[in-house]
Write an enzyme that holds these catalytic residues in place. Structure first.
Site, short mmCIF file in Angstrom:
data_model
loop_
_atom_site.label_atom_id
_atom_site.label_comp_id
_atom_site.label_asym_id
_atom_site.label_seq_id
_atom_site.Cartn_x
_atom_site.Cartn_y
_atom_site.Cartn_z
CG HIS A 108 2.77 -3.18 6.62
ND1 HIS A 108 3.56 -4.07 5.92
CD2 HIS A 108 1.64 -3.03 5.89
CE1 HIS A 108 2.94 -4.42 4.81
NE2 HIS A 108 1.76 -3.82 4.77
CG HIS B 68 -2.16 -0.83 1.03
ND1 HIS B 68 -2.13 -2.20 1.03
CD2 HIS B 68 -3.46 -0.47 0.82
CE1 HIS B 68 -3.36 -2.66 0.84
NE2 HIS B 68 -4.18 -1.62 0.71
C1 LIG Z 1 -6.68 -6.69 -11.04
C2 LIG Z 1 -5.58 -7.38 -10.35
C3 LIG Z 1 -4.97 -8.57 -11.01
C4 LIG Z 1 -5.13 -6.92 -9.21
C5 LIG Z 1 -4.26 -7.64 -8.27
C6 LIG Z 1 -4.30 -6.78 -7.09
C7 LIG Z 1 -3.94 -7.42 -5.81
C8 LIG Z 1 -4.55 -8.67 -5.35
C9 LIG Z 1 -3.06 -6.74 -5.10
C10 LIG Z 1 -2.64 -7.07 -3.74
C11 LIG Z 1 -2.85 -5.82 -2.94
C12 LIG Z 1 -2.45 -6.05 -1.53
C13 LIG Z 1 -3.34 -6.83 -0.67
C14 LIG Z 1 -1.25 -5.60 -1.12
C15 LIG Z 1 -0.72 -5.80 0.23
O1 LIG Z 1 -0.50 -4.52 0.77
P1 LIG Z 1 0.34 -4.39 2.10
O2 LIG Z 1 0.44 -2.90 2.34
O3 LIG Z 1 -0.41 -5.08 3.19
O4 LIG Z 1 1.67 -5.00 1.82
#
Ligand SMILES: CC(C)=CCC/C(C)=C/CC/C(C)=C/COP(=O)(O)O
Length: 203
Positions: free
Chosen positions: A165, A123
């Site tokens: 985090h 994020h």
């Molecule tokens: C449309 C498409 C294929 C999107 C994939 C997006 C997806 C599942 C991204 C993951 C986003 C996410 C949960 C990131 C983790 O964020 P942190 O800040 O917890 O590392």
């Protein structure tokens, strides 16, 4: 000047210990019963605002509906930036394998397998990258520019408050997102450099 390796090692472990301790104290929305537990639903809305799915799908939607070739160029590069960010974060998470804080409740909106790891915050990378991208490529009035920066900061701070985090995950994420924007700018896609891609999207 040569530093003693054992000094460097203990300095690093002290830094990590401070990071874990401070991040736990700042995780005030980590659960419903936490000090600021009532703010958790709001923090989760902020979490969705920085999630990959709305950004990637929103960019596709924009590409689909725009008739302007200038907007198409910006949106294609935004899509490239978002995908590059997802790949880079997955690679680093998979290499470092730092577990999420123990006080994190794994109830996040759509995750992929590497999202069980915490370093760096996806994020935070997206917030920094999108923030730089928007400030550079959208003509916005000053109050809106300030709002974009505030959004990126709030998304980043909320990662620690939600207990997702540690602070170092978020700080590194912001740096990585900032640097990735440099890569996007360097590889800027245009009808001259990527004609096949632009032919695909032109009507
Ligand atoms: C449309 C498409 C294929 C999107 C994939 C997006 C997806 C599942 C991204 C993951 C986003 C996410 C949960 C990131 C983790 O964020 P942190 O800040 O917890 O590392």
């Amino acid at each position: 000047m040569k530093l003693n390796p054992s000094f460097v090692g203990s300095a690093l472990s002290s830094l990590l210990a401070i990071d874990l301790w401070a991040s736990k104290r700042l995780g005030v929305c980590a659960g419903e019963g936490s000090a600021w537990g009532s703010a958790r639903p709001l923090m989760k809305v902020i979490e969705v605002s920085g999630h990959g799915i709305p950004w990637v799908l929103g960019t596709f939607y924009g590409l689909w509906h725009t008739d302007s070739s200038a907007a198409r160029e910006v949106l294609l590069n935004l899509l490239f930036a978002l995908l590059l960010d997802l790949v880079m974060v997955s690679v680093v998470k998979g290499l470092v394998k730092r577990p999420r804080p123990t006080h994190n409740k794994m109830d996040m909106f759509v995750t992929i397998s590497v999202d069980k790891y915490s370093f760096p915050s996806g994020h935070a990378t997206r917030a920094a990258l999108v923030c730089r991208f928007v400030l550079r490529h959208l003509v916005l009035a000053v109050p809106l520019r300030v709002l974009v920066v505030l959004w990126a900061l709030i998304v980043s701070i909320s990662r620690v408050m939600l207990g997702r985090h540690n602070m170092t995950d978020v700080l590194f994420g912001l740096l990585l997102g900032y640097a990735l924007y440099g890569v996007v700018e360097h590889c800027w896609l245009s009808p001259a450099t990527a004609p096949a891609l632009f032919a695909l999207w032109s009507r």
